[in-house]
Each structure stands twice: as structure tokens, then as C-alpha cells.
Design a protein around this motif. Structure first.
Motif, mmCIF file in Angstrom:
data_model
loop_
_atom_site.group_PDB
_atom_site.id
_atom_site.type_symbol
_atom_site.label_atom_id
_atom_site.label_comp_id
_atom_site.label_asym_id
_atom_site.label_seq_id
_atom_site.Cartn_x
_atom_site.Cartn_y
_atom_site.Cartn_z
ATOM 1 N N ALA A 1 -24.242 21.197 36.959
ATOM 2 C CA ALA A 1 -23.101 21.826 36.304
ATOM 3 C C ALA A 1 -21.837 21.618 37.133
ATOM 4 N N LYS A 2 -21.939 21.800 38.444
ATOM 5 C CA LYS A 2 -20.761 21.671 39.306
ATOM 6 C C LYS A 2 -20.238 20.257 39.362
ATOM 7 N N VAL A 3 -21.114 19.290 39.295
ATOM 8 C CA VAL A 3 -20.677 17.894 39.255
ATOM 9 C C VAL A 3 -19.798 17.659 38.024
ATOM 10 N N LEU A 4 -20.200 18.211 36.875
ATOM 11 C CA LEU A 4 -19.415 18.029 35.646
ATOM 12 C C LEU A 4 -18.107 18.806 35.697
ATOM 13 N N TYR A 5 -18.126 20.030 36.229
ATOM 14 C CA TYR A 5 -16.873 20.771 36.396
ATOM 15 C C TYR A 5 -15.905 19.953 37.250
ATOM 16 N N SER A 6 -16.435 19.343 38.311
ATOM 17 C CA SER A 6 -15.615 18.534 39.215
ATOM 18 C C SER A 6 -15.011 17.333 38.494
ATOM 19 N N LYS A 7 -15.788 16.741 37.618
ATOM 20 C CA LYS A 7 -15.309 15.571 36.875
ATOM 21 C C LYS A 7 -14.216 15.961 35.888
ATOM 22 N N ILE A 8 -14.379 17.099 35.249
ATOM 23 C CA ILE A 8 -13.399 17.562 34.269
ATOM 24 C C ILE A 8 -12.023 17.701 34.897
ATOM 25 N N LYS B 1 -28.558 24.925 20.291
ATOM 26 C CA LYS B 1 -29.631 25.133 19.322
ATOM 27 C C LYS B 1 -30.769 24.121 19.504
ATOM 28 N N ARG B 2 -30.601 23.214 20.470
ATOM 29 C CA ARG B 2 -31.610 22.188 20.779
ATOM 30 C C ARG B 2 -31.784 21.193 19.631
ATOM 31 N N LEU B 3 -30.710 20.985 18.869
ATOM 32 C CA LEU B 3 -30.749 20.032 17.767
ATOM 33 C C LEU B 3 -30.258 18.656 18.198
ATOM 34 N N LEU C 1 -21.487 21.217 28.141
ATOM 35 C CA LEU C 1 -22.674 20.606 28.731
ATOM 36 C C LEU C 1 -22.920 21.141 30.138
ATOM 37 N N ALA C 2 -21.843 21.300 30.914
ATOM 38 C CA ALA C 2 -21.968 21.859 32.261
ATOM 39 C C ALA C 2 -22.533 23.272 32.211
ATOM 40 N N ASN C 3 -22.006 24.081 31.304
ATOM 41 C CA ASN C 3 -22.530 25.447 31.149
ATOM 42 C C ASN C 3 -24.006 25.424 30.768
ATOM 43 N N TRP C 4 -24.365 24.506 29.866
ATOM 44 C CA TRP C 4 -25.760 24.406 29.424
ATOM 45 C C TRP C 4 -26.674 24.083 30.604
ATOM 46 N N TYR C 5 -26.258 23.139 31.443
ATOM 47 C CA TYR C 5 -27.052 22.831 32.642
ATOM 48 C C TYR C 5 -27.193 24.075 33.515
ATOM 49 N N GLY C 6 -26.098 24.828 33.628
ATOM 50 C CA GLY C 6 -26.153 26.052 34.421
ATOM 51 C C GLY C 6 -27.129 27.063 33.859
ATOM 52 N N PHE C 7 -27.136 27.204 32.526
ATOM 53 C CA PHE C 7 -28.057 28.150 31.885
ATOM 54 C C PHE C 7 -29.516 27.699 32.055
ATOM 55 N N GLN C 8 -29.719 26.378 32.231
ATOM 56 C CA GLN C 8 -31.071 25.859 32.461
ATOM 57 C C GLN C 8 -31.471 25.962 33.933
ATOM 58 N N LYS D 1 -19.180 23.695 8.111
ATOM 59 C CA LYS D 1 -17.936 22.921 8.038
ATOM 60 C C LYS D 1 -16.976 23.364 9.150
ATOM 61 N N ALA D 2 -16.760 22.448 10.096
ATOM 62 C CA ALA D 2 -15.835 22.710 11.199
ATOM 63 C C ALA D 2 -15.240 21.382 11.651
ATOM 64 N N ASP D 3 -14.506 20.748 10.764
ATOM 65 C CA ASP D 3 -14.056 19.382 10.997
ATOM 66 C C ASP D 3 -13.087 19.238 12.165
ATOM 67 N N GLN D 4 -12.252 20.247 12.418
ATOM 68 C CA GLN D 4 -11.243 20.117 13.461
ATOM 69 C C GLN D 4 -11.745 20.531 14.842
ATOM 70 N N LEU D 5 -12.884 21.145 14.906
ATOM 71 C CA LEU D 5 -13.404 21.601 16.189
ATOM 72 C C LEU D 5 -14.794 21.013 16.433
ATOM 73 N N GLN D 6 -14.869 19.704 16.309
ATOM 74 C CA GLN D 6 -16.152 19.035 16.460
ATOM 75 C C GLN D 6 -16.756 19.237 17.848
ATOM 76 N N ALA D 7 -15.910 19.352 18.867
ATOM 77 C CA ALA D 7 -16.428 19.538 20.226
ATOM 78 C C ALA D 7 -17.226 20.834 20.318
ATOM 79 N N TYR D 8 -16.686 21.930 19.786
ATOM 80 C CA TYR D 8 -17.390 23.205 19.804
ATOM 81 C C TYR D 8 -18.644 23.153 18.927
ATOM 82 N N PHE D 9 -18.532 22.513 17.786
ATOM 83 C CA PHE D 9 -19.676 22.417 16.884
ATOM 84 C C PHE D 9 -20.821 21.647 17.542
ATOM 85 N N ARG D 10 -20.484 20.544 18.195
ATOM 86 C CA ARG D 10 -21.507 19.743 18.876
ATOM 87 C C ARG D 10 -22.130 20.531 20.031
ATOM 88 N N ARG D 11 -21.318 21.310 20.723
ATOM 89 C CA ARG D 11 -21.861 22.151 21.795
ATOM 90 C C ARG D 11 -22.902 23.115 21.246
#
Length: 303
Positions: free
Chosen positions: A275-282, A233-235, A262-269, A218-228
Motif C-alpha cells: 500500500a505504501k509503495v502505491l501511496y508513494s507513487k501517487i 466486491k472481488r468482481l 488499490l493501495a487501500n485494498w492492499y492495506g485492508f488485505q 450507472k456511474a459513467d463520470q466516476l468510473q474510477a470509483y465504480f471500478r474500485r
């Protein structure tokens, strides 16, 4: 000039234009590359209510420690971060050993990109609160968030992460997680700790940490972090976390928070270019108060 460098040049040129939007004329802060950052104009009714609360508090005259904190919350809720810091500084002249006000000013120094001032406030707050029992904090609407112990360590963790001191970031986020009570705060801290473990080459610890958050957490107010975390977890798949094609001007703080993960995840992969393209977009969005935006700024300054 290659494609990525071209993108970065466009980012540096357009950021001050796009960050302004429908905003106040005076910048609230300046980006790490020196561009002015403007706050969007708050809803007139929200602004009126906030100013009414502030006026009522100040009308009392002899302000208490909690009065300065409440004024700060109302200013932050209406995107007046610079004024909030000025209010906290005023409060600290009267309550110099207030771990509460120090916690809030340290947080908002992060928002204003005054990184060198963050750690002094938060380390002093940590020292002042170390012998205290749990002290609960509340948001501007009076809802319980979590303890000051948790919040102080959390924002220290963010500071160390931004300074690329991942060992101390891990230590701070581990303490913050230990002190967290609420589901939302547990999820947010877990996400930052996971990213700190990854940056600190503690991949085993990172994977073990993910097992503590289940799909029905249960993390209703922080859905962005939960989805990350679900992505880590590859779910879920990358396109289920965030829309990489979304126009920057349409991005909310939740959107940039998802894209940063998502950018960090690409970097870890191993896909640093993606990753840099997404950082730039942000950083083309107007959601500059988000830690995800600030962290993306720092990523783009790396050589």
C-alpha cells in the motif's frame, strides 16, 4: 535503510520537481510536507473562454451570490484554485450566510491543503442549509451534479477521513449518501463510506454496503470509483483496476484515484508495505488536486 524507506526518500526529493511539469510559475498550494504544488497550464482556448465568462460577470457590477459561484467554477475549471478561494472570500464579505459559497470555499480549502479552515466553512454551511428543501448544484458546464445538502456532507466526510476521525467520517458519508440522487454521486460516496467503515473497524457494515452497487450500476463520470467498488466486491482483480507500473508523469486524476483505492485494498488485505509503495507513487504524479493524492500524502506522513 530498507527498500521502503529509500523509496520514501526519493519521493520527498522528486515530488516538487515532478509536480511542476508544464505549469505556472507561482505555486497554487503547498503539500503537507511543504513542497510547492503547481497547476498545469490550461488549454489557451479554455482559458480564454473562462476569462471571457468571468469578465462578463464582473462587468455587471453588482455581483450576486450565484455570480461569485460561477466565477469560482470558471477559475477551478482552469486550475486556478487559489484565485477561486479568493473569489469565494470576496463573495462571503457580501453574502456572509451563503451556504453555497461556504460549500465551495470549504471544498477548495481541501484542495489547497488548508485543512484547519475546511471544517469551519462546511459546518456553518450545514447549519445554514438544515431547514432548506433540496437545493441543486451544477457544474461549470451547467450540468446537474447533486444537491448542496449532499455536497456539504460529502466534503465534511472527506475532511474527517483525512483527519483520521473515522467515526465522524462514517456519519457524514452516511448522511451524504442519504442525500445523494445521482448515480455518480452515489458511487463516489459509497466508495468513501466503504473506506471509512473499514478504517473504523466496521467490516460487516462495509460488506453490506457493497451489495447496493451492482455491476450494471450507472456511474459513467466516476468510473474510477465504480471500478474500485468492483475490486472491493472481488468482481475484478487488482491488475484490472489500475496499472501499478504506470509512470507517475503519465497519471491522470482518474489513474491516481484508482491506485489510491488499490493501495487501500492492499492495506485492508494486510499488505501495508505494498500500500505504501502505491501511496508513494501517487505523490510523484502531477495530479495533486485529487483527494486521492492528498490522502496519500497523509498516509506517507504516518509513522
Amino acid at each position: 535503510m530498507n527498500r521502503l524507506n529509500s523509496i520514501l526518500c526519493v519521493v520527498l526529493f522528486l515530488t516538487p520537481i515532478l509536480a511542476r511539469g508544464q505549469s505556472n510559475e507561482t505555486p497554487q498550494a503547498y503539500s503537507l510536507s511543504g513542497n510547492p504544488l503547481f497547476s498545469n497550464l490550461p488549454d489557451p482556448n479554455v482559458l480564454k473562454n473562462a476569462d471571457s465568462v468571468i469578465h462578463s460577470i464582473r462587468a455587471k457590477g453588482n455581483l450576486s451570490e450565484d455570480d461569485f459561484i460561477e466565477i469560482g467554477k470558471q477559475l477551478v475549471a482552469t486550475a486556478r484554485y487559489k484565485e477561486a478561494v479568493e473569489n469565494y472570500t470576496e463573495g462571503l464579505k457580501k453574502f456572509s450566510n451563503s451556504f453555497k459559497i461556504l460549500r465551495y470555499r470549504g471544498h477548495r480549502y481541501l484542495t489547497l491543503r488548508k485543512l484547519d479552515l475546511v471544517v469551519t466553512d462546511l459546518l456553518k454551511a450545514r447549519d445554514l442549509i438544515k431547514s432548506q428543501p433540496d437545493v441543486w448544484d451544477f457544474d461549470a458546464k451547467g450540468n446537474k451534479t447533486d444537491t448542496y445538502q449532499h455536497q456539504i456532507e460529502y466534503h465534511l466526510g472527506v475532511y474527517y477521513f483525512l483527519k483520521e476521525n473515522y467515526k465522524q467520517a462514517v456519519e457524514a458519508f452516511e448522511k451524504s449518501l442519504k442525500d445523494a440522487h445521482e448515480g455518480n454521486e452515489i458511487v463516489g460516496t459509497t466508495d468513501w463510506l466503504y473506506n471509512s467503515y473499514q478504517r473504523n473497524d466496521q467490516t460487516k457494515e462495509a460488506e453490506k454496503l457493497l451489495t447496493t452497487i451492482t455491476p450494471n450500476f450507472k456511474a459513467d463520470q466516476l468510473q474510477a470509483y465504480f471500478r474500485r467498488i468492483l475490486l472491493y466486491k472481488r468482481l475484478i482483480k487488482p491488475n484490472e483496476l489500475g496499472d501499478e507500473t504506470m509512470a507517475p508523469e503519465k497519471m491522470s486524476i482518474q489513474d491516481v484515484t484508482k491506485l489510491y483505492g488499490l493501495a487501500n485494498w492492499y492495506g485492508f488485505q494486510g499488505d501495508k508495505a505494498k500500500a505504501k509503495v502505491l501511496y508513494s507513487k501517487i505523490v510523484l504524479s502531477s495530479s495533486w488536486p485529487a483527494f486521492a493524492y492528498l490522502a496519500s500524502e497523509l498516509e506517507l506522513l504516518k509513522k
